[in-house]
Design an enzyme around this catalytic site. Structure first.
Site, PDB file in Angstrom:
ATOM      1  CG  ASN A 276     -22.782   5.814  35.069  1.00  0.00           C
ATOM      2  OD1 ASN A 276     -22.785   6.092  33.863  1.00  0.00           O
ATOM      3  ND2 ASN A 276     -22.937   4.569  35.513  1.00  0.00           N
ATOM      4  CD1 TRP A 277     -24.315  12.259  34.033  1.00  0.00           C
ATOM      5  CD2 TRP A 277     -24.342  13.333  32.072  1.00  0.00           C
ATOM      6  NE1 TRP A 277     -24.020  13.584  34.268  1.00  0.00           N
ATOM      7  CE2 TRP A 277     -24.023  14.267  33.082  1.00  0.00           C
ATOM      8  CE3 TRP A 277     -24.415  13.777  30.742  1.00  0.00           C
ATOM      9  CZ2 TRP A 277     -23.784  15.617  32.815  1.00  0.00           C
ATOM     10  CZ3 TRP A 277     -24.175  15.121  30.484  1.00  0.00           C
ATOM     11  CH2 TRP A 277     -23.865  16.024  31.504  1.00  0.00           C
ATOM     12  CE  LYS A 278     -26.479   4.013  35.758  1.00  0.00           C
ATOM     13  NZ  LYS A 278     -27.219   3.027  36.516  1.00  0.00           N
TER      14      LYS A 278
ATOM     15  CG  HIS B   1     -22.075   0.208  35.612  1.00  0.00           C
ATOM     16  ND1 HIS B   1     -23.288  -0.419  35.561  1.00  0.00           N
ATOM     17  CD2 HIS B   1     -22.220   1.280  36.420  1.00  0.00           C
ATOM     18  CE1 HIS B   1     -24.153   0.269  36.322  1.00  0.00           C
ATOM     19  NE2 HIS B   1     -23.523   1.300  36.848  1.00  0.00           N
TER      20      HIS B   1
ATOM     21  CD  GLU C 155     -26.725   0.056  34.522  1.00  0.00           C
ATOM     22  OE1 GLU C 155     -26.201   0.898  33.769  1.00  0.00           O
ATOM     23  OE2 GLU C 155     -27.386   0.377  35.539  1.00  0.00           O
TER      24      GLU C 155
ATOM     25  CD  GLU D 204     -22.129   1.702  40.811  1.00  0.00           C
ATOM     26  OE1 GLU D 204     -22.558   2.845  40.955  1.00  0.00           O
ATOM     27  OE2 GLU D 204     -22.212   1.080  39.744  1.00  0.00           O
TER      28      GLU D 204
ATOM     29  N   GLY E  76     -30.449   2.032  40.855  1.00  0.00           N
ATOM     30  CA  GLY E  76     -31.684   2.467  40.219  1.00  0.00           C
ATOM     31  C   GLY E  76     -32.946   1.961  40.901  1.00  0.00           C
TER      32      GLY E  76
ATOM     33  CB  SER F 117     -30.441   4.200  45.392  1.00  0.00           C
ATOM     34  OG  SER F 117     -31.071   3.368  44.430  1.00  0.00           O
TER      35      SER F 117
ATOM     36  N   GLY G 121     -25.854   7.664  39.657  1.00  0.00           N
ATOM     37  CA  GLY G 121     -26.568   7.489  38.388  1.00  0.00           C
ATOM     38  C   GLY G 121     -27.705   8.481  38.279  1.00  0.00           C
ATOM     39  N   GLY G 122     -28.907   8.038  38.588  1.00  0.00           N
ATOM     40  CA  GLY G 122     -30.123   8.845  38.419  1.00  0.00           C
ATOM     41  C   GLY G 122     -30.013  10.269  38.934  1.00  0.00           C
TER      42      GLY G 122
END
Ligand code: PGA
Length: 253
Positions: free
Chosen positions: A9-11, A98, A100, A170, A176, A216, A237-238
């Site tokens: 997930n590159w956001k 998600h 976010e 999640e 993150g 994470s 993600g990251g």
């Protein structure tokens, strides 16, 4: 056997140039042929980079996914992207719900459920996110929150529909933050989700649904997490923005 899945997930990262660099770097060292053939890898760039990624991934086994979709088919919905637009780019997966989007864009379980139905009607796979906040965890509300979310997002789905969804657990406190759920903590919630899905359908159906973990995920914890019975992969993600880390996570299967 359930499909194993690693989703990046590159956001809101990576414009066109960065998308090219990141994907080429992943592909250079990605050897899909060496992977267990039940493992599906997918990347979800931002909408403006999907077309670039589509061209680069054309004949590759890495699938393309989107980070969201509209519930409407077309028309006056400024800023929205339709499912037909995603299909033109051969997107196979769509992340929905998600945390976010729930947090910053006030998305409700009801709206997420509508998105899930739109995705299923169009034969794409929804990756449906659920997860509790730190406050809810500290108040021992994890199961209550997950139960409400799972019921809301899967409302009125048939057994046939349920067989086509992916759930991503999640925990919001792990996204993150560098603090991942321990394998035991994650496994407990994944098992709980599978039990909820059994109550909505049958054991055969719920045993076939992939439940992936996000929050994470990195090479240091991916092996232990994936060793758990009910953890069928990752939403990353990251670490999905660094080709070496993403590949290490893929190769932890
Ligand atoms: P993270 O994000 O891996 O950076 O924690 C996961 C996600 O939000 O999907």
């Amino acid at each position: 056997m359930r499909t194993k899945l690693v989703v990046g997930n590159w956001k809101m990262n990576c414009g066109i140039e960065e998308t090219k660099i990141l994907l080429e770097s992943i592909l250079k060292n990605y050897n899909g042929a060496n992977l267990n053939n039940l493992l599906q890898v997918c990347v979800c760039p931002s909408f403006t980079s999907l077309s670039t990624a589509f061209k680069i991934l054309e004949s590759n086994t890495i699938a393309l996914g989107a980070q969201d979709v509209s519930i409407n088919d077309n028309g006056a919905f400024t800023g929205e992207v339709s499912i037909a637009m995603l299909k033109e780019l051969d997107c196979q997966f769509v992340i929905v719900g998600h945390s976010e989007r729930r947090m910053y864009f006030k998305e409700s379980d009801e709206l997420i459920n509508k998105k899930v139905k739109k995705i299923l009607e169009n034969n794409l796979t929804p990756i449906i996110c659920v997860g509790e906040t730190l406050e809810q965890k500290e108040n021992n509300q994890t199961k209550e929150v997950i139960k409400k979310q799972i019921h809301g997002v899967t409302n009125n789905l048939s057994n046939e529909d349920l067989l086509k969804i992916v759930i991503a657990y999640e925990p919001v406190w792990a996204i993150g933050t560098g603090k991942n759920a321990t394998p035991d903590q994650a496994e407990e919630v994944h098992l709980f989700i599978r039990k909820l899905l059994t109550l909505k359908s049958t054991i055969n159906v719920s045993e076939s649904i992939s439940i992936i973990y996000g929050g994470s995920v990195k090479p240091e914890n991916s092996k232990q997490l994936v060793a758990m019975e009910n953890i069928d992969g990752f939403l990353v993600g990251g670490a999905s923005l660094k080709s070496n880390l993403f590949l290490e996570i893929i190769h932890s299967f």
